[in-house]
Design a protein around this motif. Structure first.
Motif, short mmCIF file in Angstrom:
data_model
loop_
_atom_site.label_atom_id
_atom_site.label_comp_id
_atom_site.label_asym_id
_atom_site.label_seq_id
_atom_site.Cartn_x
_atom_site.Cartn_y
_atom_site.Cartn_z
N THR A 164 0.86 -1.20 0.00
CA THR A 164 0.00 0.00 0.00
C THR A 164 0.88 1.23 0.00
N LEU A 165 0.47 2.25 -0.74
CA LEU A 165 1.22 3.50 -0.79
C LEU A 165 0.53 4.53 0.11
N VAL A 166 1.26 5.03 1.09
CA VAL A 166 0.73 6.04 2.03
C VAL A 166 1.37 7.37 1.65
N VAL A 167 0.55 8.29 1.16
CA VAL A 167 1.10 9.56 0.68
C VAL A 167 0.87 10.63 1.74
N LYS A 251 -2.37 10.50 3.88
CA LYS A 251 -2.10 10.70 5.32
C LYS A 251 -2.02 12.19 5.64
N GLY A 252 -2.75 12.56 6.70
CA GLY A 252 -2.72 13.97 7.11
C GLY A 252 -4.04 14.66 6.87
N HIS A 275 0.16 14.47 12.10
CA HIS A 275 1.61 14.20 12.15
C HIS A 275 2.12 14.27 13.60
N GLY A 276 1.27 13.86 14.52
CA GLY A 276 1.69 13.91 15.92
C GLY A 276 1.93 15.34 16.42
N ASP A 306 -4.15 8.39 13.37
CA ASP A 306 -2.99 8.45 14.27
C ASP A 306 -2.89 9.81 14.94
N SER A 307 -1.93 9.89 15.83
CA SER A 307 -1.55 11.08 16.60
C SER A 307 -2.09 11.01 18.02
N GLY A 308 -1.24 10.49 18.90
CA GLY A 308 -1.55 10.48 20.32
C GLY A 308 -1.93 9.13 20.90
#
Ligand code: FNR
Length: 377
Positions: A164-167, A251-252, A275-276, A306-308
């Motif tokens: 899988t490509l995560v951009v 992502k983001g 991004h955390g 994600d993040s945390g």
């Protein structure tokens, strides 16, 4: 859990804390100050980094009783990748600043547990070398300005079995990060190199040959000039779609409107992430962004988060709010720094066990049982 208490009968206690918040404190004392500030630090006054953690406190789990949770199974298949639990190692660059085995240690730990690793474009080990040691693997793209270089990176990733490509979209340029600025420290510039670029034929052609001591400054300049691409727009995704046959994850994402655009662009997944807290200080906590995004697009696209995330309860809350799986960043970087491959394994096993117990004690034995009724605000 059983293993730990049984070992305790022989006087053996775990080498590392089982509470990942505690692990973070221990890492603060043991990593080099530069590496520690790089991983622990965030953008600006670090308000978003703190908000990411605090956002979990606003949601409470409401356990249910007498539901036969003797047999439990937290496995899932996400974008075609089977997973023992809905936990993925997110992309973290330059892992060799934490441990000499860097990405290879992480790959081995993840493989031993069947956990998926996402390799960063900014890795300090070339993707082919990591692939040789890794189990299930995804590749994260920092989309460079040079399209031939972008095509070469994703072509190599496909050829070496990243599925899988995560951009990553939130880092079209590096943010204002005072801890790194105060030390004038950017790990990429410190010898270990940006190995996915260094090993790339298109990159090497641009600088006139392989990277050596003699042309390292030129390589770094060319990397810096290419890192991030602030002129990208949604229209560019059509090109990427042609270059990559497998699933693509953006992502983001932090706004429901962008989740909608991801669906419209034919993407397969998104990672709700800030991004955390390392990019826009003052940005919305990632968990606070999640409900509106799953309401908008959860039925049409695979939503990751994600993040945390630090505890099993955190994972459970993100799943209840519509994420199919979560990624972790800092916790495994700390595990790597403190214990190499075993440290990463420790972090993953703690988080998976904590999630399993949290869900069992809440009356849930499979991921299908986890829905919005698990939590209240
Ligand atoms: C990151 N992150 C990141 N993301 C990405 O897409 N490519 C990368 O190379 C990196 N590198 C990186 C380095 C370090 C030291 C950290 C802490 C983070 C972001 C990462 O994938 C993830 O979004 C966050 O780490 C999630 O937040 P937590 O789990 O750290 O709170």
């Amino acid at each position: 859990q059983h293993e730990i208490y049984l070992a305790g009968l022989d006087g053996i206690v775990p080498d590392l804390p089982t509470n990942l918040h505690r692990l973070e404190e221990v890492a603060g004392a043991r990593l080099t100050p530069q590496a520690h500030d790089y991983v622990a630090g965030s953008a600006g006054a670090e308000r978003t980094a703190r908000a990411n953690l605090a956002a979990f406190d606003a949601w409470k789990i409401v356990p249910r009783m007498l539901r036969d949770v003797a047999e439990r199974d937290l496995s899932a298949t996400i974008l075609g990748t089977p997973m023992p639990a809905p936990i993925i190692l997110g992309p973290v660059g330059v892992l060799r600043i934490f441990h000499e085995d860097g990405e290879l240690a992480v790959a081995r730990a993840a493989k031993a547990l069947g956990v998926t690793m996402t390799l960063s474009t900014a890795a300090s080990t070339a993707m082919e070398e990591v692939a040789a040691e890794a189990g299930p693997r995804w590749y994260q793209l920092y989309w460079p300005k040079d399209r031939d270089l972008a095509a070469s990176l994703v072509g190599r990733a496909a050829a070496s079995g990243y599925s899988t490509l995560v951009v990553t979209l939130d880092t079209c340029t590096l943010a204002w990060r005072p801890r790194d600025l105060d030390r004038a420290y950017l790990p990429f510039l410190r010898g270990i190199g940006v190995q996915n670029f260094w090993s790339d034929p298109v990159f090497q052609k641009a600088i006139g040959g392989p990277v050596t001591d003699a042309n390292r400054d030129l390589a770094l300049l060319h990397w810096a000039a290419n890192f991030g691409n602030p002129s990208l727009t949604w229209d560019d995704l059509a090109w990427l779609r042609q270059e990559w046959d497998g699933p693509i994850v953006l992502k983001g994402i932090q706004h429901a409107g962008d989740a909608r655009r991801a669906v419209d662009a034919g993407m397969d997944g998104i990672v709700v992430s800030n991004h955390g807290g390392r990019q826009v200080d003052g940005a919305i906590a990632s968990l606070d962004a999640l409900p509106a995004i799953t309401a908008e697009a959860g039925g049409e696209i695979t939503v990751l988060f994600d993040s945390g995330v630090r505890t099993g309860a955190d994972v459970a809350k993100a799943l209840a709010l519509g994420a199919r799986a979560v990624m972790i960043g800092r916790p495994y970087a700390y595990g790597l720094g403190l214990g190499g491959e075993a440290g990463v394994r420790h972090v993953l096993r703690c988080l998976m066990a904590d999630l399993d117990l949290t869900l069992a004690l809440s009356g849930r034995s499979t991921l299908a049982d986890v829905g919005p009724d698990l939590v209240t605000r």
